[in-house]
Scaffold this active site. Structure first.
Site, short mmCIF file in Angstrom:
data_model
loop_
_atom_site.label_atom_id
_atom_site.label_comp_id
_atom_site.label_asym_id
_atom_site.label_seq_id
_atom_site.Cartn_x
_atom_site.Cartn_y
_atom_site.Cartn_z
N SER A 40 40.43 55.64 29.12
CA SER A 40 39.52 54.49 29.11
C SER A 40 39.65 53.82 30.48
CB SER A 40 39.88 53.52 27.99
OG SER A 40 41.18 53.00 28.17
N HIS A 151 41.50 56.93 22.42
CA HIS A 151 42.77 57.64 22.30
C HIS A 151 42.97 58.29 20.93
CE1 HIS A 151 44.39 54.64 25.53
NE2 HIS A 151 43.55 55.52 26.03
N GLU A 160 44.17 49.68 20.79
CA GLU A 160 45.62 49.69 20.60
C GLU A 160 46.09 48.52 19.75
OE1 GLU A 160 47.44 49.82 24.54
OE2 GLU A 160 45.93 51.26 25.22
N GLU A 203 48.71 58.24 22.66
CA GLU A 203 49.91 57.51 23.09
C GLU A 203 50.99 57.55 22.02
OE1 GLU A 203 48.68 53.67 24.57
OE2 GLU A 203 47.67 54.61 26.28
N ASP A 238 45.13 45.79 22.52
CA ASP A 238 44.28 46.14 23.66
C ASP A 238 42.94 46.57 23.08
OD1 ASP A 238 42.93 47.01 25.86
OD2 ASP A 238 44.32 48.62 26.40
N GLU A 281 44.32 42.26 25.35
CA GLU A 281 43.92 42.89 26.61
C GLU A 281 42.46 43.31 26.53
OE1 GLU A 281 46.67 46.04 27.65
OE2 GLU A 281 45.07 47.14 28.68
N ASP A 308 42.82 44.43 32.29
CA ASP A 308 43.11 45.82 32.68
C ASP A 308 41.87 46.37 33.41
OD1 ASP A 308 43.63 48.53 32.86
OD2 ASP A 308 43.54 48.92 30.71
N LYS A 331 48.91 48.88 36.67
CA LYS A 331 48.96 50.34 36.59
C LYS A 331 48.91 50.88 38.01
CE LYS A 331 46.35 50.97 32.25
NZ LYS A 331 44.96 51.05 31.73
N HIS A 359 51.96 52.10 31.37
CA HIS A 359 51.72 53.56 31.42
C HIS A 359 50.22 53.82 31.38
CE1 HIS A 359 51.31 54.05 26.77
NE2 HIS A 359 50.64 53.03 27.22
N LYS A 382 54.19 48.10 28.88
CA LYS A 382 53.41 48.75 27.82
C LYS A 382 53.68 50.24 27.91
CE LYS A 382 48.68 49.18 27.68
NZ LYS A 382 47.30 48.96 27.22
C1 2PG Z 1 44.86 51.10 28.64
C2 2PG Z 1 45.48 52.44 28.85
C3 2PG Z 1 46.92 52.55 28.59
P1 2PG Z 1 44.11 54.49 29.59
O1 2PG Z 1 43.65 51.00 28.38
O2 2PG Z 1 45.51 50.10 28.80
O3 2PG Z 1 47.31 52.16 27.32
O4 2PG Z 1 44.71 53.50 28.46
O5 2PG Z 1 45.26 55.03 30.34
O6 2PG Z 1 43.35 55.53 28.82
O7 2PG Z 1 43.23 53.65 30.47
MG MG Z 2 43.82 48.72 28.56
#
Ligand code: 2PG
Ligand code: MG
Length: 414
Positions: A40, A151, A160, A203, A238, A281, A308, A331, A359, A382
């Protein structure tokens, strides 16, 4: 740091896609790092360079690997004095705003391997903490025990549902609370929805076919309480709302409803007053700075609002979001070098925000983020469910760091 040799290769990530691993040789020792990958992803993330074409369904990284090898040739004539110098060299070699020439995946592998080379024989977290002039602190895990969205293959749109062991005194206790909750959750889900409900998402969290977030939150909270952790754990979400946003109509398709931004805000407020989650999030899509700001005002003193996809660990976007968020999701592969990631954290902190190191849904066994979160002393990480090797690598690294006497953070609202 004089690099005598650089190598690079593709390795597999946790979803079975190739990713970049780089190694730097300094003296006789090799220092390696590998790069994670999102599903995502935010539109404004730095470019993850993929080959296209047929091999690996377009996801090959041979160009990125080639770029690391080429960088290696010019690195051999240099003596890097600091991480900042190394990363400045990488940024200059790429020269584009979004790292599209060399690829953020190629640059990051070198940048992170470089950090390990600078640390030398010192533990990575203690070297990084010293260079940041901070006292190391173990982060509280935000453990994604129930997966939805991109996911998982379920009907749950919210991506999440996490548990946070806010009352833990040590990381060991925190990891135990998470693991106990996870095992009960799996058992309960299978009992209630049948055997497939125990299957896991990207995850490592279970992925039962629930259709709204209330069912998910009820299931997770029940598992928390069954273990007697009700007083010591909190929930977090999230939403990854860009994934259920319809840009044509401006509406969100979530929890079996079609909601305007205002209705979605009320939905979150109602959920928060019932489930008391402490962190949310990406509650709105990745350009919705104003809707984020409205929610931040409503949740002040109750729940942090984490950016994010909105922020993509990018200093310029963080600047723009000062009133939109109260926490940064950090990230490293969204921006592509360690130095820029650290700058992102510093800007967020200067706004009084929290910082959560994170992560990606596609991971490797590399536990760099465990050391990074400890060195930043930001208090939050996270890292998915306490299951599957690429997730447990991060928990287990933190368990080992704890043996050095590093204390565990307490949760603080921003
Ligand atoms: C998120 C992440 C990690 P992705 O959205 O925060 O949990 O997912 O790595 O798929 O962006
Ligand atoms: Mg996110």
């Amino acid at each position: 740091m004089k690099v005598s040799s650089v190598n690079a290769r593709w390795i597999l990530d946790s979803r079975g896609n190739p990713t970049v691993e780089a190694g730097l040789q300094v003296g006789r020792a090799w220092f390696t790092a590998s790069v994670p990958s999102g599903a995502s992803t935010g539109t404004h993330e730095a470019v993850e360079l993929r080959d296209g074409g047929r091999p690996f369904h377009g996801k090959g990284v041979s160009k990125a690997v080639g770029h690391v090898q080429a960088l290696g040739k010019s690195m051999k004539t240099k003596d890097f004095k600091s991480q900042a110098e190394l990363d400045a060299f990488l940024l200059k070699a790429d020269g584009t705003a979004n790292k599209k020439k060399i690829g953020a995946n190629a640059l990051l592998a070198v940048s992170l391997a470089g950090a390990r080379a600078f640390a030398g024989s010192k533990p990575l977290y203690s070297y990084l903490a010293a260079s940041l002039k901070r006292k190391p602190l173990l982060p509280l895990p935000f453990a994604n025990v129930l997966n939805g969205g991109k996911h998982a293959g379920s009907s749950l749109k919210i991506q999440e549902v996490m548990v946070v062991p806010t009352g833990a005194k040590t990381f060991g206790e925190a990891a135990q609370m998470v693991a106990e909750t996870y095992q009960s959750l799996k058992k309960d889900a299978v009992k209630k929805f049948g055997a497939p409900a125990g299957n896991v998402g990207d995850e490592g969290g279970i992925a039962p076919d629930v259709s709204n977030v209330r069912q998910a939150l009820d299931l997770v909270w029940r598992a928390v309480e069954e273990n007697g952790h009700g007083q010591k754990m909190a929930l977090a979400l999230d939403c990854a709302a860009s994934e259920f946003y319809d840009a044509r109509t401006g509406a969100y398709h979530v929890d079996g409803k079609i909601l305007t931004p205002g209705e979605l805000l009320n939905h979150y407020a109602e959920l928060q007053s019932q489930y008391r989650f402490i962190s949310i999030e990406d509650p709105f899509h990745e350009e919705a700075f104003d809707d984020f700001a409205r929610l931040r005002a409503v949740f002040a003193g109750k729940c942090q609002v984490v950016g994010d996809d909105l922020l993509v660990t990018n200093p310029a976007r963080i600047d723009r979001a000062q009133l939109s968020c109260s926490a940064l999701l950090l990230k490293v592969n969204q921006i592509g070098t360690l130095s820029e990631s650290l700058r992102a954290a510093q800007i967020a902190e200067s706004f009084g925000w929290n910082v959560m190191v994170s992560h990606r849904s596609g991971e490797t066994e590399d536990a760099f983020i465990s050391d990074l979160a400890t060195a930043l002393a930001c208090g939050q990480i996270k890292l998915g469910a306490p299951a599957r090797g690429e997730r447990t690598a991060k928990y287990n690294r933190l368990l080992r760091i704890e043996e050095d006497g590093v204390p565990l953070a307490r949760f603080k609202l921003p």
